[in-house]
Design an enzyme around this catalytic site. Structure first.
Site, PDB file in Angstrom:
ATOM      1  N   GLU A 215      -7.067  -6.591  -3.152  1.00 48.81           N
ATOM      2  CA  GLU A 215      -6.608  -5.213  -3.004  1.00 48.81           C
ATOM      3  C   GLU A 215      -5.146  -5.178  -3.435  1.00 48.81           C
ATOM      4  O   GLU A 215      -4.851  -5.100  -4.602  1.00 48.81           O
ATOM      5  CB  GLU A 215      -6.820  -4.779  -1.559  1.00 48.81           C
ATOM      6  CG  GLU A 215      -6.542  -3.313  -1.282  1.00 48.81           C
ATOM      7  CD  GLU A 215      -6.673  -2.998   0.188  1.00 48.81           C
ATOM      8  OE1 GLU A 215      -7.201  -1.930   0.516  1.00 48.81           O
ATOM      9  OE2 GLU A 215      -6.240  -3.819   1.023  1.00 48.81           O
TER      10      GLU A 215
ATOM     11  N   GLU B 177     -13.321  -9.683   8.313  1.00 47.06           N
ATOM     12  CA  GLU B 177     -12.088  -9.038   8.757  1.00 47.06           C
ATOM     13  C   GLU B 177     -11.463  -9.929   9.823  1.00 47.06           C
ATOM     14  O   GLU B 177     -12.044 -10.160  10.875  1.00 47.06           O
ATOM     15  CB  GLU B 177     -12.359  -7.650   9.315  1.00 47.06           C
ATOM     16  CG  GLU B 177     -11.125  -6.984   9.908  1.00 47.06           C
ATOM     17  CD  GLU B 177      -9.932  -6.962   8.947  1.00 47.06           C
ATOM     18  OE1 GLU B 177      -8.894  -7.579   9.274  1.00 47.06           O
ATOM     19  OE2 GLU B 177     -10.058  -6.338   7.871  1.00 47.06           O
TER      20      GLU B 177
ATOM     21  N   ASN C   1       1.381   6.445   7.599  1.00 42.12           N
ATOM     22  CA  ASN C   1       0.030   5.907   7.386  1.00 42.12           C
ATOM     23  C   ASN C   1       0.001   4.382   7.332  1.00 42.12           C
ATOM     24  O   ASN C   1      -1.057   3.803   7.116  1.00 42.12           O
ATOM     25  CB  ASN C   1      -0.552   6.448   6.078  1.00 42.12           C
ATOM     26  CG  ASN C   1      -0.947   7.904   6.197  1.00 42.12           C
ATOM     27  OD1 ASN C   1      -1.508   8.317   7.207  1.00 42.12           O
ATOM     28  ND2 ASN C   1      -0.624   8.692   5.186  1.00 42.12           N
TER      29      ASN C   1
ATOM     30  N   GLU D 211       0.806  -1.218   0.000  1.00 44.41           N
ATOM     31  CA  GLU D 211       0.000   0.000   0.000  1.00 44.41           C
ATOM     32  C   GLU D 211       0.841   1.271   0.000  1.00 44.41           C
ATOM     33  O   GLU D 211       0.526   2.259   0.673  1.00 44.41           O
ATOM     34  CB  GLU D 211      -0.963  -0.016   1.178  1.00 44.41           C
ATOM     35  CG  GLU D 211      -1.978  -1.154   1.072  1.00 44.41           C
ATOM     36  CD  GLU D 211      -2.929  -1.211   2.256  1.00 44.41           C
ATOM     37  OE1 GLU D 211      -2.640  -0.583   3.295  1.00 44.41           O
ATOM     38  OE2 GLU D 211      -3.961  -1.888   2.141  1.00 44.41           O
TER      39      GLU D 211
ATOM     40  N   GLU E 156      -9.446   4.219  -0.272  1.00 40.04           N
ATOM     41  CA  GLU E 156      -9.652   4.668   1.111  1.00 40.04           C
ATOM     42  C   GLU E 156      -8.575   5.627   1.579  1.00 40.04           C
ATOM     43  O   GLU E 156      -8.791   6.434   2.493  1.00 40.04           O
ATOM     44  CB  GLU E 156      -9.739   3.467   2.062  1.00 40.04           C
ATOM     45  CG  GLU E 156      -8.469   2.682   2.243  1.00 40.04           C
ATOM     46  CD  GLU E 156      -8.284   1.589   1.199  1.00 40.04           C
ATOM     47  OE1 GLU E 156      -7.418   0.718   1.405  1.00 40.04           O
ATOM     48  OE2 GLU E 156      -9.000   1.604   0.175  1.00 40.04           O
TER      49      GLU E 156
END
Length: 706
Positions: A505, A418, A198, A177, A511
């Site tokens: 993903e 999750e 982050n 990410e 997001e």
């Protein structure tokens, strides 16, 4: 699975190592543009080179392994035998970017033997395609090497001949990410990103990159390095030698053991892949990665239907609602009078609202996140094992009523699991969780693995988790469940073998625009993603944000595209499940752009990449299965540009009603992102169009047969 053509010519050559001049072996692609040479040097070190159109693109690159408690595989080899063959077939995707896939390659198998004790054997197999190559190591059955083998490192080199312009993310052992960086190969510095504010679970141990990593040469040569068929092995990062322009495999390890891969003899490694083209669009059209995987093992997967979906998701990133129910009692007391915090998103009434909207606008599913107990206790807790279960609902979510209502409206409910990266809890509960889905006729689940992996010391991309992710896919298939994995291992084409591996993903997604403190994803992000991450497989990016600024929720955040680009992403960024991610009220306030989401397909017969440059822009046209309708999407980076399109791929003597959604004259990703022009024209084959894309903008088109 239907296979049209299969031609196999085996043993075209059998070469003994007895003659010195015959030790050099070579194989070319069917069109002869790609050539691989293999040999061993005077020390018996195996190496290969690669040429593309008579230019060396990978120079002398050595191969080998290090083991625990065994001598290394790196020198003292002789070539015992070589054999070559050709293969040509056309197979069909049960869902995908296209229906028919040509799988045409020439193969070279090199059988090596150590010339000194213990005289072990190792085979290396090359498959050479017109658009690149894959090679893997085969550890054959042998008396000199048997039982369990513990690999401490794999040394596969890619020795480059040019300081390529490189599009890369760091070799993070936990996530993909990161934003892509664009530098020369010699300027890669992954370690400077090791403390990304982050990304709490990030781990970058050295100057390495994750794959796919894509490069562009001065003469237009395009290279992309990745791997295929990652099974029971550790994920591969590529260490960067910035002085010598060399990449070398570096496997993801574990803090719990002194090796990186444990395998039982005999076995094969994943394929190491190099896609090679002389232009950017051909990289996207390449099917080398999926072709290097085994054929479909599940046979009929008609129970999975590609679809668009809405869901209780974006509103929680905006802060409109929450995942958790808000109770402070122990989770065993849900029925003992606890009350909601008033912001819980996954309540029956709210989900029904999404079902109604989806049914009205040709959207097949609704994702429900935050439906099950445990969300109050999962963030920030060191020991997350046992926090979630995957069958117990919060009191305000009536799963029986929601499923009944969805079936009445013709809308499927997409399950959400999750795991909080607590893998043992999830593994123990998978049969129960998937059986619940089977009971309700749910065929798709979005899984998540946010946080540091449990057991402690494991990483998302090590062998332990590679096996967990793959075992989950196989287990789910037994219950007719398809997996859309978040925080996953990289896609390596296993969707061919297990077509219930539908999407994942594995990138910095939408997001980040809602909660990142670094400005979100810049306009160049997706024009890079299309030529990097998307080469590995489908992406669940969650496009379709219409309320670009969302000032009523978060004044300091926004989406850094125009609304026209958000529409284009339904065509450009491929997935068989595409989310209409925004809030119902934002769609209802914009019926014009919403029409494209209602119309656009998700399952394709043909894909054509019409133009593009890595990191700058791309335009893709896709023909929908079953209808013959076409959809086109184009996106650009922070620069405006004008592109010309010729619709020479349309059917002869057929008129199409073409609806164009394009940036307005004043459109700009930041200053005026909602400026959009919608027009309808009638066009036929070979019609030409000129379209202006604003800064951070794009366009989308639907072409329906009249």
């Amino acid at each position: 699975m239907k296979i049209y053509i299969s031609i196999l010519v085996m043993a075209l050559a059998l070469v003994s190592c007895n003659s010195e001049e015959k030790k050099v072996t070579a194989i070319t692609s069917p069109n002869a543009n790609v050539k691989v040479d293999f040999n061993v040097n005077s020390e018996g070190r195996p190496f290969y080179t690669v040429q593309f159109k008579n230019k060396t693109v990978v120079d002398t690159s050595y191969l080998g392994f290090e083991f625990k408690d065994l001598p290394a595989f790196h020198k003292n080899f002789i070539i015992k035998n070589t054999s070559s063959s050709s293969f040509d077939e056309t197979w069909q995707m049960p869902w995908g970017e296209q229906l028919d896939v040509v799988n045409n390659y020439n193969e070279l198998k090199v059988e090596l033997q150590e010339k000194t004790s213990p005289e072990r054997f190792l085979n290396i197999v090359f498959k050479v395609y017109d658009d690149g190559l894959g090679f893997r190591y085969e550890f054959p059955k042998q008396s000199r090497l048997k039982g369990e083998v513990y690999i401490t490192e794999e040394h596969t080199e890619f020795n480059l001949t040019e300081d390529y312009k490189t599009f890369w993310i760091p070799g993070d052992w936990d996530i993909y990410e990161h934003l892509y960086n664009t530098t020369k190969l010699s300027e890669i510095d992954a370690l400077k990103l090791a403390n990304h504010k982050n990304l709490a679970q990030t781990y970058i141990p050295e100057n390495a990159v994750n794959t796919p990593v894509t490069m562009v040469g001065g003469d237009g040569t395009h290279l992309s390095f990745h791997e295929a068929a990652l099974v029971d092995y550790s994920g591969m990062t590529l260490k960067v030698d910035t002085e010598n322009l060399n990449l070398e495999s570096h496997l993801v390890g574990s803090e719990n053991r002194d090796y990186k891969v444990k395998r039982t003899m005999p076995f094969n490694t994943p394929w190491r892949t190099i896609q090679i083209t002389d232009n950017a669009p051909d990289l996207i059209e390449s099917k080398l990665i999926v072709n290097l995987n085994e054929p479909n093992k599940l046979e009929d997967v008609s129970w999975f239907k590609p679809m668009k979906y809405t869901g209780v998701w974006w509103e929680m990133h905006l802060g409109k609602s929450s995942w958790d129910y808000g109770m402070t009692q122990d989770m065993s007391t849900w029925t003992d009078g606890g009350t909601s915090n008033g912001t819980h998103g996954a309540n029956t009434e709210n989900v029904k609202r999404f079902i109604d909207f989806s049914a009205k606008h040709n959207i097949g599913g609704v994702l429900v996140e935050g439906w099950n107990t445990g969300w109050e206790h999962w963030i920030g807790f060191e020991d997350r094992e046992g926090v979630f279960d995957f069958v117990t609902t919060y009191p305000d979510y009536d799963i029986d009523e929601v499923v009944r209502y969805g079936k009445e409206k013709g809308v499927d409910i997409i399950m959400h699991h999750e795991t909080s990266a607590a893998t043992e809890t999830y593994t123990k509960q998978q049969d129960t969780a998937f059986a619940l889905m089977q009971k309700y006729g749910m065929h798709t689940v979005k899984t998540g693995y946010v946080g540091k992996i449990l057991p402690k010391g494991e990483y998302h991309h090590g062998q332990y988790m590679v096996n967990h992710y793959n075992n989950t896919v196989e287990k789910a298939a037994k219950y007719q469940v398809a997996i859309n994995a978040h925080e996953p291992i990289k896609a390596t084409g296993l969707r061919r073998t297990y077509p219930n591996t539908i999407s994942r993903e594995g990138l910095r997604g939408q997001e980040f625009n809602a909660w990142a403190t670094d400005g979100g994803n810049p306009p160049e992000h997706l024009p890079i993603v299309a030529f990097t991450r998307m080469l590995s497989g489908p992406i669940d990016f969650t496009p379709g944000i219409f309320n670009i600024k969302f000032d009523e929720f978060k004044k300091d955040n926004q989406v850094n595209t125009t609304i026209a680009q958000q529409l284009a992403l339904y065509v450009v960024i491929y997935s068989p499940v595409q989310m209409a991610a925004d809030l119902v009220e934002h769609y209802e306030a914009n019926p014009g752009p919403l029409q494209f989401i209602e119309d656009v397909g998700v399952d394709w017969e043909t894909t054509k990449v019409l133009n593009g440059e890595v990191g700058d822009y791309v335009t893709i046209a896709r023909k929908e299965r079953g209808t013959g309708n076409w959809f086109i999407g184009g996106i650009t980076d922070e620069n405006s540009r004008t592109i010309d399109l010729t619709l020479d791929f349309l059917e002869e003597n057929q008129t199409y009603e073409v609806r164009i959604y394009k940036d307005g004259e004043a459109a700009h990703w930041d200053k005026n992102p909602l400026d959009i022009v919608i027009e309808t024209v009638a066009l036929k084959k070979d019609a030409t169009l000129r379209l202006k894309l604003a800064e951070g903008g794009g366009f989308a088109m639907s072409l329906k047969k009249k």
